[in-house]
Design a protein around this motif. Structure first.
Motif, PDB file in Angstrom:
ATOM      1  N   ALA A  98      51.635  35.255  40.462  1.00 18.55           N
ATOM      2  CA  ALA A  98      51.679  35.234  38.795  1.00 18.55           C
ATOM      3  C   ALA A  98      52.012  36.786  38.382  1.00 18.55           C
ATOM      4  CB  ALA A  98      50.322  34.758  38.262  1.00 18.55           C
ATOM      5  N   LEU A  99      51.186  37.665  38.854  1.00 24.56           N
ATOM      6  CA  LEU A  99      51.149  39.148  38.267  1.00 24.56           C
ATOM      7  C   LEU A  99      52.843  39.721  38.728  1.00 24.56           C
ATOM      8  CD1 LEU A  99      49.984  41.610  37.406  1.00 24.56           C
ATOM      9  CD2 LEU A  99      49.297  42.081  39.466  1.00 24.56           C
TER      10      LEU A  99
ATOM     11  N   SER B  36      47.702  31.046  28.367  1.00 24.61           N
ATOM     12  CA  SER B  36      46.050  31.353  27.937  1.00 24.61           C
ATOM     13  C   SER B  36      46.058  32.709  27.916  1.00 24.61           C
ATOM     14  CB  SER B  36      45.214  30.797  28.981  1.00 24.61           C
ATOM     15  OG  SER B  36      44.084  31.169  28.932  1.00 24.61           O
ATOM     16  N   THR B  37      45.400  33.354  26.794  1.00 19.96           N
ATOM     17  CA  THR B  37      44.927  34.565  26.742  1.00 19.96           C
ATOM     18  C   THR B  37      44.189  35.123  27.730  1.00 19.96           C
ATOM     19  OG1 THR B  37      43.395  34.123  25.091  1.00 19.96           O
ATOM     20  CG2 THR B  37      45.434  34.849  24.251  1.00 19.96           C
ATOM     21  N   THR B  38      43.245  34.205  28.258  1.00 21.53           N
ATOM     22  CA  THR B  38      42.324  34.557  29.241  1.00 21.53           C
ATOM     23  C   THR B  38      43.231  34.648  30.513  1.00 21.53           C
ATOM     24  OG1 THR B  38      40.540  32.986  28.395  1.00 21.53           O
ATOM     25  CG2 THR B  38      40.289  33.775  30.579  1.00 21.53           C
ATOM     26  N   ARG B  39      44.068  33.891  30.825  1.00 15.04           N
ATOM     27  CA  ARG B  39      45.116  34.339  31.964  1.00 15.04           C
ATOM     28  C   ARG B  39      45.728  35.533  32.091  1.00 15.04           C
ATOM     29  NH1 ARG B  39      50.091  33.102  33.871  1.00 15.04           N
ATOM     30  NH2 ARG B  39      50.127  32.173  35.927  1.00 15.04           N
ATOM     31  N   ALA B  40      46.089  35.860  30.681  1.00 17.40           N
ATOM     32  CA  ALA B  40      46.887  37.112  30.627  1.00 17.40           C
ATOM     33  C   ALA B  40      45.765  38.252  30.946  1.00 17.40           C
ATOM     34  CB  ALA B  40      47.644  37.363  29.343  1.00 17.40           C
ATOM     35  N   PHE B  41      44.694  38.177  30.400  1.00 13.15           N
ATOM     36  CA  PHE B  41      43.418  38.984  30.413  1.00 13.15           C
ATOM     37  C   PHE B  41      43.220  39.342  32.100  1.00 13.15           C
ATOM     38  CE2 PHE B  41      38.957  39.887  30.834  1.00 13.15           C
ATOM     39  CZ  PHE B  41      39.149  41.243  30.497  1.00 13.15           C
TER      40      PHE B  41
ATOM     41  N   GLU C 124      46.228  43.919  37.670  1.00 10.31           N
ATOM     42  CA  GLU C 124      47.493  45.002  37.642  1.00 10.31           C
ATOM     43  C   GLU C 124      46.617  46.357  37.618  1.00 10.31           C
ATOM     44  OE1 GLU C 124      50.946  46.688  35.087  1.00 10.31           O
ATOM     45  OE2 GLU C 124      50.304  44.550  34.899  1.00 10.31           O
ATOM     46  N   ARG C 125      45.485  46.455  36.943  1.00  5.24           N
ATOM     47  CA  ARG C 125      44.609  47.754  36.977  1.00  5.24           C
ATOM     48  C   ARG C 125      44.116  48.008  38.202  1.00  5.24           C
ATOM     49  NH1 ARG C 125      40.513  47.251  32.283  1.00  5.24           N
ATOM     50  NH2 ARG C 125      42.608  46.859  31.378  1.00  5.24           N
ATOM     51  N   ILE C 126      43.565  46.894  38.937  1.00  4.78           N
ATOM     52  CA  ILE C 126      42.794  47.051  40.133  1.00  4.78           C
ATOM     53  C   ILE C 126      43.849  47.616  41.248  1.00  4.78           C
ATOM     54  CG2 ILE C 126      41.736  46.091  42.078  1.00  4.78           C
ATOM     55  CD1 ILE C 126      40.168  44.248  39.966  1.00  4.78           C
ATOM     56  N   MET C 127      45.135  46.878  41.320  1.00 10.06           N
ATOM     57  CA  MET C 127      46.246  47.347  42.120  1.00 10.06           C
ATOM     58  C   MET C 127      46.743  48.882  41.851  1.00 10.06           C
ATOM     59  SD  MET C 127      48.630  44.148  42.728  1.00 10.06           S
ATOM     60  CE  MET C 127      49.667  44.792  44.175  1.00 10.06           C
ATOM     61  N   ARG C 128      46.833  49.322  40.569  1.00 12.23           N
ATOM     62  CA  ARG C 128      47.233  50.693  40.618  1.00 12.23           C
ATOM     63  C   ARG C 128      46.133  51.451  40.969  1.00 12.23           C
ATOM     64  NH1 ARG C 128      51.604  50.735  37.133  1.00 12.23           N
ATOM     65  NH2 ARG C 128      51.815  48.849  35.730  1.00 12.23           N
TER      66      ARG C 128
ATOM     67  N   ALA D  43      36.728  39.450  39.078  1.00 16.14           N
ATOM     68  CA  ALA D  43      35.876  38.803  38.408  1.00 16.14           C
ATOM     69  C   ALA D  43      34.783  39.864  37.830  1.00 16.14           C
ATOM     70  CB  ALA D  43      34.977  37.470  38.923  1.00 16.14           C
ATOM     71  N   LYS D  44      34.121  40.699  38.713  1.00 18.17           N
ATOM     72  CA  LYS D  44      33.436  41.733  38.369  1.00 18.17           C
ATOM     73  C   LYS D  44      33.909  42.559  37.246  1.00 18.17           C
ATOM     74  CE  LYS D  44      30.516  45.219  40.477  1.00 18.17           C
ATOM     75  NZ  LYS D  44      30.084  46.170  41.659  1.00 18.17           N
ATOM     76  N   ARG D  45      35.397  42.988  37.393  1.00 21.46           N
ATOM     77  CA  ARG D  45      35.672  43.920  36.442  1.00 21.46           C
ATOM     78  C   ARG D  45      36.111  43.324  35.328  1.00 21.46           C
ATOM     79  NH1 ARG D  45      39.341  48.611  37.254  1.00 21.46           N
ATOM     80  NH2 ARG D  45      38.722  48.784  39.277  1.00 21.46           N
ATOM     81  N   ALA D  46      36.419  41.939  35.372  1.00 16.93           N
ATOM     82  CA  ALA D  46      36.617  41.276  33.744  1.00 16.93           C
ATOM     83  C   ALA D  46      35.197  40.961  33.301  1.00 16.93           C
ATOM     84  CB  ALA D  46      37.524  40.176  34.393  1.00 16.93           C
TER      85      ALA D  46
END
Length: 200
Positions: free
Chosen positions: A63-64, A12-17, A23-27, A40-43
């Protein structure tokens, strides 16, 4: 009997998103900043959608990690098959964003056994792959460097890259430039000779 919980498909493209957002939050904030609500808030979606694709937080982290691990294994194969495998591997291992994310996962592994087991398995697989590919190309280097066992070189480069990340996070940079300069000098001195071109 309870029916298995339905989850979103891996393609799913949603899953990838959602993985991209995680990943962005972890960085930016470290693993502690990741939760179903923060993702959820960021997305711009509801926490329920996060749980649809990743029933637990461990599922999200795994998964990440698995996505990044597969990408790294593919990159390792490319760089270690290049004309200058040591230089390419050094540049890959010391890439700031890659090293920082791996360091976050290693810190997370101290608190989550499922993550720890996954990282351990990936690390063994990755090191075997790196050793096999690098060992096959070491003969092209000159005396001295070519005599160093491939596993030792891989371990040292990985240890140095992790030390860079750990000290950068503390604002420590003493010796970093000197180490990078030393490695660059050694790589330049040991660079494989260009193949001779026959004159017509």
């Amino acid at each position: 009997m309870t029916a298995p919980r339905r989850t979103g498909t891996e393609s799913s493209t949603t899953r990838a998103f959602l993985l991209d957002i995680t990943e962005r939050i972890m960085r930016e904030e470290g693993y502690a900043g990741v939760s179903s609500r923060s993702v959820a808030k960021r997305a711009g979606v509801t926490p329920a959608l996060i749980h649809y694709y990743f029933p637990t937080l461990d599922d999200l982290f795994l998964a990440l990690f698995r996505r990044g691990a597969e990408r790294n294994l593919e990159r390792h194969e490319r760089v270690l098959s290049s004309p200058q495998p040591l230089r390419e591997l050094w540049e890959l291992m010391t890439e700031p964003t890659r090293s920082a994310l791996l360091t976050e996962f290693m810190a997370l592994a101290n608190h989550r056994k499922s993550i720890r087991d996954e990282i351990a398995e990936y690390s063994k697989r990755s090191r075997r792959q790196q050793t096999e590919l690098l060992a096959s190309g070491m003969a092209q280097y000159g005396p001295g460097l070519a005599e160093i066992p491939a596993p030792a070189l891989i371990f040292l480069m990985g240890a140095v890259s992790r030390a860079f990340v750990a000290e950068d996070a503390l604002g420590i940079s003493d010796g970093h430039a000197e180490v990078r300069a030393l490695v660059e000098r050694l790589l330049a001195q040991a660079a494989p000779a260009e193949p001779a071109v026959e004159k017509p």
